[in-house]
Design a protein around this motif. Structure first.
Motif, PDB file in Angstrom:
ATOM      1  N   MET A 134       0.832  -1.172   0.000  1.00  0.00           N
ATOM      2  CA  MET A 134       0.000   0.000   0.000  1.00  0.00           C
ATOM      3  C   MET A 134       0.885   1.247   0.000  1.00  0.00           C
ATOM      4  O   MET A 134       2.010   1.221   0.452  1.00  0.00           O
ATOM      5  CB  MET A 134      -0.897  -0.034   1.233  1.00  0.00           C
ATOM      6  N   ALA A 135       0.368   2.336  -0.479  1.00  0.00           N
ATOM      7  CA  ALA A 135       1.116   3.594  -0.545  1.00  0.00           C
ATOM      8  C   ALA A 135       1.080   4.337   0.791  1.00  0.00           C
ATOM      9  O   ALA A 135       0.315   4.003   1.672  1.00  0.00           O
ATOM     10  CB  ALA A 135       0.507   4.479  -1.626  1.00  0.00           C
ATOM     11  N   ASP A 150       1.577   2.036   5.595  1.00  0.00           N
ATOM     12  CA  ASP A 150       1.014   0.788   5.089  1.00  0.00           C
ATOM     13  C   ASP A 150      -0.511   0.830   5.109  1.00  0.00           C
ATOM     14  O   ASP A 150      -1.135   1.105   4.110  1.00  0.00           O
ATOM     15  CB  ASP A 150       1.547  -0.405   5.895  1.00  0.00           C
ATOM     16  N   ASP A 151      -1.099   0.604   6.260  1.00  0.00           N
ATOM     17  CA  ASP A 151      -2.551   0.469   6.371  1.00  0.00           C
ATOM     18  C   ASP A 151      -3.179   1.749   6.918  1.00  0.00           C
ATOM     19  O   ASP A 151      -3.857   1.735   7.937  1.00  0.00           O
ATOM     20  CB  ASP A 151      -2.864  -0.737   7.270  1.00  0.00           C
ATOM     21  N   PHE A 152      -2.984   2.869   6.220  1.00  0.00           N
ATOM     22  CA  PHE A 152      -3.459   4.150   6.730  1.00  0.00           C
ATOM     23  C   PHE A 152      -4.970   4.247   6.806  1.00  0.00           C
ATOM     24  O   PHE A 152      -5.514   5.046   7.550  1.00  0.00           O
ATOM     25  CB  PHE A 152      -2.871   5.334   5.950  1.00  0.00           C
ATOM     26  N   GLU A 153      -5.690   3.422   6.067  1.00  0.00           N
ATOM     27  CA  GLU A 153      -7.147   3.448   6.132  1.00  0.00           C
ATOM     28  C   GLU A 153      -7.666   2.952   7.479  1.00  0.00           C
ATOM     29  O   GLU A 153      -8.803   3.218   7.839  1.00  0.00           O
ATOM     30  CB  GLU A 153      -7.744   2.653   4.973  1.00  0.00           C
ATOM     31  N   HIS A 189      -6.737   9.250  10.325  1.00  0.00           N
ATOM     32  CA  HIS A 189      -7.125   9.296   8.914  1.00  0.00           C
ATOM     33  C   HIS A 189      -8.634   9.168   8.756  1.00  0.00           C
ATOM     34  O   HIS A 189      -9.243   9.840   7.913  1.00  0.00           O
ATOM     35  CB  HIS A 189      -6.397   8.185   8.142  1.00  0.00           C
ATOM     36  N   MET A 190      -9.256   8.314   9.573  1.00  0.00           N
ATOM     37  CA  MET A 190     -10.712   8.129   9.497  1.00  0.00           C
ATOM     38  C   MET A 190     -11.444   9.460   9.688  1.00  0.00           C
ATOM     39  O   MET A 190     -12.377   9.781   8.957  1.00  0.00           O
ATOM     40  CB  MET A 190     -11.173   7.142  10.564  1.00  0.00           C
ATOM     41  N   ILE A 191     -11.005  10.223  10.690  1.00  0.00           N
ATOM     42  CA  ILE A 191     -11.639  11.513  10.963  1.00  0.00           C
ATOM     43  C   ILE A 191     -11.304  12.509   9.861  1.00  0.00           C
ATOM     44  O   ILE A 191     -12.173  13.250   9.395  1.00  0.00           O
ATOM     45  CB  ILE A 191     -11.215  12.039  12.350  1.00  0.00           C
ATOM     46  N   TYR A 192     -10.069  12.518   9.423  1.00  0.00           N
ATOM     47  CA  TYR A 192      -9.638  13.412   8.342  1.00  0.00           C
ATOM     48  C   TYR A 192     -10.509  13.228   7.097  1.00  0.00           C
ATOM     49  O   TYR A 192     -10.978  14.199   6.509  1.00  0.00           O
ATOM     50  CB  TYR A 192      -8.176  13.145   8.008  1.00  0.00           C
TER      51      TYR A 192
END
Length: 72
Positions: A1-2, A34-37, A42-45
């Motif tokens: 992942m990016a 890796d797993d930024f999702e 990130h979720m709030i962003y």
């Protein structure tokens, strides 16, 4: 992942938060590169915007993020 698109302005990734330890480096590797999702920040962003992300929120505080998003 990016890499996560939030890296340039993320206080967590850019060491602007208290508590820099080896655990933080491991979290950066897991969540930021890796797993930024799965990252609470990130979720709030993505759903709200960067100004709504609590400054002291760590990437693994998903339950707290869900509460903020009204899904908890």
């Amino acid at each position: 992942m990016a890499d996560c698109e939030c890296l340039p302005q993320c206080p967590f990734f850019n060491n602007k938060m208290e508590g820099k330890t080896i655990t933080v480096e491991l979290m950066k590797s897991q969540y930021c590169r890796d797993d930024f999702e799965s990252c609470a920040r990130h979720m709030i962003y993505v759903k709200l915007d960067s100004e709504k992300v609590p400054a002291e929120l760590f990437p693994n505080q998903v339950d707290r993020a869900k509460n903020i998003l009204g899904a908890g």
